[in-house]
Structure formats: C-alpha cells, structure tokens
Design a protein around this motif. Structure first.
Motif, PDB file in Angstrom:
ATOM      1  N   ASN A   1       0.858  -1.174   0.000  1.00  0.00           N
ATOM      2  CA  ASN A   1       0.000   0.000   0.000  1.00  0.00           C
ATOM      3  C   ASN A   1       0.903   1.236   0.000  1.00  0.00           C
ATOM      4  OD1 ASN A   1      -1.553   2.218   0.710  1.00  0.00           O
ATOM      5  ND2 ASN A   1      -2.487   1.277   2.497  1.00  0.00           N
TER       6      ASN A   1
ATOM      7  N   TRP B   1      -8.900   1.325  -6.191  1.00  0.00           N
ATOM      8  CA  TRP B   1      -8.647   1.947  -4.905  1.00  0.00           C
ATOM      9  C   TRP B   1      -9.831   2.712  -4.340  1.00  0.00           C
ATOM     10  CZ3 TRP B   1      -4.605   1.931  -1.452  1.00  0.00           C
ATOM     11  CH2 TRP B   1      -3.496   1.163  -1.838  1.00  0.00           C
TER      12      TRP B   1
ATOM     13  N   LYS C   1     -12.628   2.025  -3.102  1.00  0.00           N
ATOM     14  CA  LYS C   1     -13.299   1.512  -1.900  1.00  0.00           C
ATOM     15  C   LYS C   1     -12.318   0.999  -0.843  1.00  0.00           C
ATOM     16  CE  LYS C   1     -17.518   0.216  -4.375  1.00  0.00           C
ATOM     17  NZ  LYS C   1     -18.478  -0.882  -4.699  1.00  0.00           N
ATOM     18  N   GLN C   2     -11.017   1.295  -1.002  1.00  0.00           N
ATOM     19  CA  GLN C   2     -10.019   0.766  -0.069  1.00  0.00           C
ATOM     20  C   GLN C   2      -9.733   1.757   1.055  1.00  0.00           C
ATOM     21  OE1 GLN C   2      -9.397  -2.257  -0.347  1.00  0.00           O
ATOM     22  NE2 GLN C   2     -10.005  -2.627  -2.477  1.00  0.00           N
ATOM     23  N   ASP C   3      -9.485   1.203   2.236  1.00  0.00           N
ATOM     24  CA  ASP C   3      -9.121   1.996   3.408  1.00  0.00           C
ATOM     25  C   ASP C   3      -7.594   2.058   3.489  1.00  0.00           C
ATOM     26  OD1 ASP C   3      -8.511   3.037   5.892  1.00  0.00           O
ATOM     27  OD2 ASP C   3     -10.026   1.868   6.971  1.00  0.00           O
TER      28      ASP C   3
ATOM     29  N   TYR D   1      -5.609  -1.500   4.335  1.00  0.00           N
ATOM     30  CA  TYR D   1      -5.408  -2.256   3.101  1.00  0.00           C
ATOM     31  C   TYR D   1      -3.919  -2.531   2.890  1.00  0.00           C
ATOM     32  CZ  TYR D   1      -6.009  -3.417  -1.891  1.00  0.00           C
ATOM     33  OH  TYR D   1      -6.030  -4.032  -3.120  1.00  0.00           O
TER      34      TYR D   1
ATOM     35  N   ASN E   1      -2.824  -4.571   0.158  1.00  0.00           N
ATOM     36  CA  ASN E   1      -2.600  -4.584  -1.286  1.00  0.00           C
ATOM     37  C   ASN E   1      -1.651  -5.705  -1.725  1.00  0.00           C
ATOM     38  OD1 ASN E   1      -2.908  -3.579  -3.897  1.00  0.00           O
ATOM     39  ND2 ASN E   1      -1.255  -2.102  -3.689  1.00  0.00           N
TER      40      ASN E   1
END
Length: 539
Positions: free
Chosen positions: A53, A173, A175-177, A181, A183
């Motif tokens: 990430n 990306w 909807k990613q925190d 996340y 990755n």
C-alpha cells in the motif's frame, strides 16, 4: 491514522532500517540466474510483512518506484535538477496557488489499461479525503494534457511533496481503506511487477510491457538481515550489489577487497546537528550554545567512524557545494574550533574554567548527556567524539546510549540534554529543511524553539516564488548563526556501496544522474537507477 502518527511511525521505521545495517544472502533459486539478478540490502528487521500500500508507512521498499510511479522529483545528487516521472513538466500560476502538471500520455497500468488524468485526479482527492496530503489542496481538475491543482495558499515550498505523490488506479482503490489495506496483488504503472515475497526477501520482476522503455534489470531482490559484519562479507563476495548501511571501515572491509568492482559514493543530502534541549537551563542561554558550537572540531567528528562519508558543515547548516549561492559570505565554511572564544562565550553565561572544570558561580560543573542509539555503531562513534571534545573544554559530557525504542520515547518526552542522531533533509526547497528543524509545529523539531522571528522568516520563505527564495532564506540563516537554535555539525553521507560485477552504469560523483536510493521516499530515484543500469560485459 493521523498525519502526525504516520510521521512518527515512518521515523521509527527509517531508524530501524538505516541504523543497524543491512545485509543479504541469495537463495539457491537465485544462484542459478545470478548474472541477471540484482540484490539490494534494504532492511534490518528480521522478518518482512507483506504490504504494498503506497500510502502506508509500513509499505515494503520498492512499492513506490518499482510498482507505483510518482509524478516527479528533484535530484539531490545534482543540485536538485528536475526529474520527470508520470509528469513531464510543471507550471506555477496564480502566485503559487495553482499548479499545472503535464502528464506523460504513454503511461499504462500493468493490466494493460491506460493511466488517465482521472487516475491522477482520483489519487489527490483520495489523499485529501483520508488526510494523507500535507498540502493545502482545494481542487484538482483535468486540464489539457494533464491536471491543475489549486491551493488555499501559495504552495511553492511543497513542490517536492506534490511531486512524490504515487498515483494509483481509481478502479481498484476507490473503496479501499488506506489505514488497513495491504494490497497483496498490486497493479501499478512502474517497470516491475511483484514477484515472490518471503519473510526475508521481496522479489520484483521486470515488466515486458513497460510503457517507457525496455527494462534492463530483469529481477531485483530486496533482502534483509541485521548484521553489518555479514553485510560486509556478502558485499565482498558479490552476493549483494547495492547497500546503503554504515558498515565500519568501508575502505578496508569493502573497497580494498576488489578495487576494480567495489565502489562507494556517499550522497550528502541531510544535515546532522547537535540538538540541545532549549527547555532546560543552561541550554536556553545563547552564550552556552555559542560556546559549545565554538568548542567543536567538526572535521574530527566527520572522520570519527568512516572517513570521507560525512562532511563538516557551516553554521547555517547548508553545504557550500550545493547552496553556495544562498549562503552569505563568512558562513560558507565550517565554524573553526576556538577554545578561547568558546570560554569567553561561556563566561558571558556565568561559567568559568577552574581546575579543568567549567563551573557556575556555585561551583557546579556544566554537564551534558548526548543521547544516541546504542546499537548504531556509527552514531555512538560520532557522539563519543563530540563528548570528548566538550570534555576538553571542561564540560562533563557523557554518551548514555539507548535502545531505539527508548531513544524515540525520550525524544518524545523531551527527556534529554542533547541529541546527536537526528538528520534534516535539504530537499529541493529550503523551507522544509528549516521548518522541520525549527518550527514548533514540526514533529521533527524536538528542541523547544518557539520564536516569533523564526515563524515570520519561515512564513516569508513559504510564500516566496522560486526567484525570491534566495532572498527569503537570509532571515533564517541569520537566526541560525546569531541565535544558534541548533548546532550544525556535519552533513550526513549515506554510504551507497555498489558492485559493477553484474551491472554497470551506476551514478557517480562525475555523472550524478540520480541518487542511488532503493528506499521508499523517492521512487523516481530508484526507478531512474534501475532503468539506467546495463549488464556487465563478460570477459
């Protein structure tokens, strides 16, 4: 996670990597193709945890630069020359409140789709939403062949932070925190795809469809260990091609073992001052600070561990080689050691030399503990040299080395007399250099300096356009020389050691096309390096 906690986590992580030293070993799988594998000693922690990430302080090295590309950077090895990345050009407007970035329209993600202006817009909006961008960004919109960013106030001083933004694909990306996340299957636009990940190694494999050029280094392994002695051995055996750890006696342990292939280039991109705790008497007295500054032989400090790596620096904290046009006459050279002048300054603070001891009116000797990390052999050597020189002036100076965690904790609680270990990066704009060291709002400023004149000078430099930055720097330089809030000692040299056994074309002092940094701060540096190397000619 707040911006402040991210900064603290990054500092601790960087200390762990850069201080203890790194080393590597190649596995049996790699040994069979050793001629094409480039091995980088990049870690000191015993076990690596997968995290790709680019917004995380725990992202593994190579995430930025090899997988995800940044917009641009400035080459610290070559007077901050502009280095294009995904952006080929930048233009200021509206008095520093608008910045247009022209993008390279050839860029493609590793899944074959185009990297668009929308991805760049999304990345900045995503970072703004999650409070990941320390820039007063108001809007970012597509315009022409790129994007235009607008700011609430002039952002000239933050151009390098803007350039170092790593661009991610909106489709993956949105909807990613960014705080959680990790990755595991990254899709980036960079020259490498993720290979194998183990507890001690991360492999990157060259993309055959990389959009910019053919990728000459087909596999890169970033490896870990905690032993500087092992690192020296493996560098000599050419099992590691690139390292940047402070092994002792680099010349005898590495360079002299194979003068044809073993090389060292110390990049001097940051300054290490002696930091006094201005919250404590007598260090809040400018004459004490000036006395300590005059007591030091900076050349001897620079040579205390690996001669030729560190370099003595002048009272502004800037090197004449890189910033000579900014530094006023009389402040370009390191402050000369002058014992008599130091004692005169101490006398103005109420200290006299009696029986070899520098004492106050009540007969109490001036004492000073210099905090540093006990496991960093180089840091201990430099601090002990400082303590020895101050002891010669009559100060009771000691070096109570601490474990990394205790060192960070004592800094955070302001539980110290002095610190020698922190370094301040010059960067492309000196505002960031002085702000990080002198502003009470900076997490890196631990000395307790809170001065209205300094705040005014920083504000002036922050708003200065490129043409006016030299003039705007003068106020801060005067504060450094007259008030001595910190005591500049040396310019830190990162000892990049590299071997030409497998690859040639490395940057050198005569051809400083990039800083050979395989770390996570500037992906542009690492990308430029690995795209410029060529396999060594056999025979």
């Amino acid at each position: 996670m707040s911006a402040r906690s991210r900064t603290v986590a990054s500092v601790i992580s960087a200390m762990a990597v850069l201080g203890a030293g790194t080393a590597a070993c190649t596995s049996g799988e790699e040994a069979g193709s050793a001629s094409s594998v480039l091995t980088v000693a990049a870690y000191s922690q015993p076990t690596l945890q997968a995290n790709f990430n680019p917004f995380s302080p725990n992202a593994l090295r190579g995430t930025v630069g090899l997988i995800y590309e940044q917009l641009f950077d400035f080459n610290t090895a070559d007077k901050n020359q502009f280095m294009p990345g995904l952006a080929t050009k930048y233009t200021w407007d509206a008095g520093g409140k608008a910045l247009h970035l022209e993008l390279d329209n050839r860029a493609k993600w590793s899944d074959g789709t185009a990297l668009s202006r929308d991805d760049v817009v999304f990345t900045f909006e995503y970072m703004k939403q999650h409070k990941l961008l320390a820039v007063p960004l108001t809007t970012v919109v597509p315009e022409g062949g790129g994007v235009t960013l607008t700011f609430a106030s002039p952002a000239y001083s933050q151009i390098q932070q803007i350039g170092r933004v790593a661009i991610v694909p909106r489709k993956l990306w949105a909807k990613q925190d960014p705080d959680t996340y990790i990755n595991r299957s990254p899709v980036g636009s960079g020259p490498y795809a993720l290979g194998r990940v183990t507890g001690q190694q991360v492999s990157f494999t060259a993309r055959k469809d990389y959009w910019r050029q053919d990728v000459p280094v087909k596999q890169i392994n970033y490896v870990t260990t905690s032993s500087t002695n092992l690192l020296a051995q493996q560098m000599v055996r050419h099992e590691v091609d690139l390292s940047y750890a402070g092994i002792p006696n680099i010349k005898s342990q590495y360079l002299d073992k194979d003068t044809a292939h073993n090389h060292l280039w110390p990049i001097r991109a940051s300054m290490k001052p002696l930091l006094l705790n201005l919250r404590r008497a007598p260090f809040d007295n400018v004459h004490v600070r000036k006395g300590i500054a005059l007591a030091l032989d900076r050349e001897k400090v620079a040579d205390a561990y690996n001669p030729g790596v560190y370099q003595a620096v002048g009272p502004t904290g800037l090197t004449a080689q890189s910033w000579g046009q900014v530094i006023p006459d009389g402040a370009k050279e390191p402050l000369a050691q002058d014992r008599q002048a130091a004692l005169k300054e101490m006398a103005q603070a109420g200290y006299q030399l009696k029986g070899g001891r520098l004492v106050d009116a009540k007969g109490k000797q001036l004492s000073l503990e210099i905090l540093t990390v006990s496991t960093f052999a180089d840091g201990m050597a430099y601090a002990q040299e400082l303590a020895g020189q101050l002891s010669q002036l009559g100060i009771k100076a000691t070096v109570p080395g601490e474990a990394p965690s205790a060192y960070v904790a004592d800094e955070g609680k302001h539980n110290f007399d002095a610190v020698f270990g922190d370094a301040y990066v010059f960067g492309s704009n000196l505002y960031n250099f002085y702000w990080s060291m002198l502003s009470p709002d900076s997490t890196q400023s631990i000395i307790g300096w809170d001065d209205p004149a300094t705040k005014a000078a920083l504000d002036k430099l922050a708003k200065a356009d490129p043409a006016g930055q030299t003039e705007a720097t003068k106020g801060l330089e005067k504060i450094m020389t007259d008030q001595v809030p910190t005591i500049p000692v040396v310019v830190k040299g990162t000892p990049y050691m590299y071997s030409t056994t497998r690859y040639t074309g490395w940057p050198t002092e005569k051809n400083p096309y990039t800083t050979p940094d395989p770390g996570a701060v500037s992906g542009v540096y690492a990308e430029k390096l690995f795209l410029s190397l060529r396999p060594a000619t056999k025979g």
